[in-house]
Design an enzyme around this catalytic site. Structure first.
Site: not given
Ligand code: AMP
Length: 233
Positions: A17, A96, A135, A168, A179
């Site tokens: 994404k 989400r 990653r 990360r 996740r």
């Molecule tokens: P990502 O970079 O999209 O994989 O997001 C990393 C982390 O940020 C996730 O595992 C959540 O802890 C938090 N996060 C990102 N977007 C959301 C969302 N829409 N709702 C809740 N937590 C989020």
């Protein structure tokens, strides 16, 4: 009276994404808005909100919906002020779950904005685990790499800005599994929510990056140019 025309990217962690959003946003007149990036930026501070976010983030759990919506709205308001001519956001990582999707519908209605399309990037779970565990990201400019599939020119160093690359904090095996489970349980069902409204464009994300980019752009161009889908075009 905003009248923005937003696109949502839905796909499991590691489906590409972020990579695709960085490539397609500007050519389509959209601004990449990733809630994960907003949280990573916020966590560079040391205050109660940053500590609260970190306690969920590091375990690979979702940050509470009210905090997430607040952070997203702050960014959308900032874009209204700073980029008055932008077409819409390319939402990456939001919504989400069902509550977030419904909250998004409400706030977009209030702003007179629309969702033009939902791009679904599909990738098999085994491929996702392989991608996520290798990653590397640049904490300075956000560029992403992979130890095997997309290594930087100089080991451990960002090609774009030279900063040392890091893994990360939520790309550990336990957090990755959590996740992906959360995605299957809470996020994947949203596809039905949007499919009923005829918004979903399915893309096979298990192909070379350039090919995926071309497919998404060709699918979105006509949608964004269609006044019945996108009032602001
Ligand atoms: P990502 O970079 O999209 O994989 O997001 C990393 C982390 O940020 C996730 O595992 C959540 O802890 C938090 N996060 C990102 N977007 C959301 C969302 N829409 N709702 C809740 N937590 C989020």
């Amino acid at each position: 009276m905003a009248g923005r025309c937003h696109v949502i990217l839905i796909g499991p962690q590691g489906s590409g994404k972020g990579t695709q959003a960085t490539r397609i946003a500007a050519p389509l007149g959209l601004v990449h808005v990733a809630t994960g990036d907003l949280f990573r930026q916020l966590m560079t501070r040391d205050d109660p909100l940053a500590r609260e976010v970190r306690s969920y983030y590091d375990r690979g759990e979702l940050v509470p919906d009210d905090v997430t919506l607040r952070v997203l709205l702050e960014r959308l308001d900032e874009l209204e002020r700073e980029l008055p001519s932008y077409r819409g956001a390319l939402l990456d990582g939001y919504p989400r779950n069902r509550a977030q999707a419904e909250a998004l519908d409400r706030v977009l209605r209030d702003r007179n904005d629309t969702i033009a399309a939902v791009v679904h990037l599909a990738v098999p779970r085994a491929v996702l685990i392989e991608r996520l565990s290798g990653r590397l990201i640049c904490p300075q400019c956000g560029a992403t790499y992979h130890r095997t599939f997309a290594p930087p020119r100089v080991e451990g160093q960002c090609d774009q800005c030279g900063a040392p690359l890091v893994q990360r904090s939520d790309d550990t095996p336990e957090a990755i599994a959590r996740r992906l489970d959360t995605y299957e349980q809470h996020t994947a069902p949203l596809l039905e929510y949007y499919r009923e409204r005829g918004l979903v464009i399915d893309i096979d994300g298990n192909r070379p990056i350039d090919e995926v980019t071309r497919t998404i752009v060709s699918a979105l161009e006509p949608v964004l140019a269609d006044p019945s889908r996108c009032r602001s075009s």
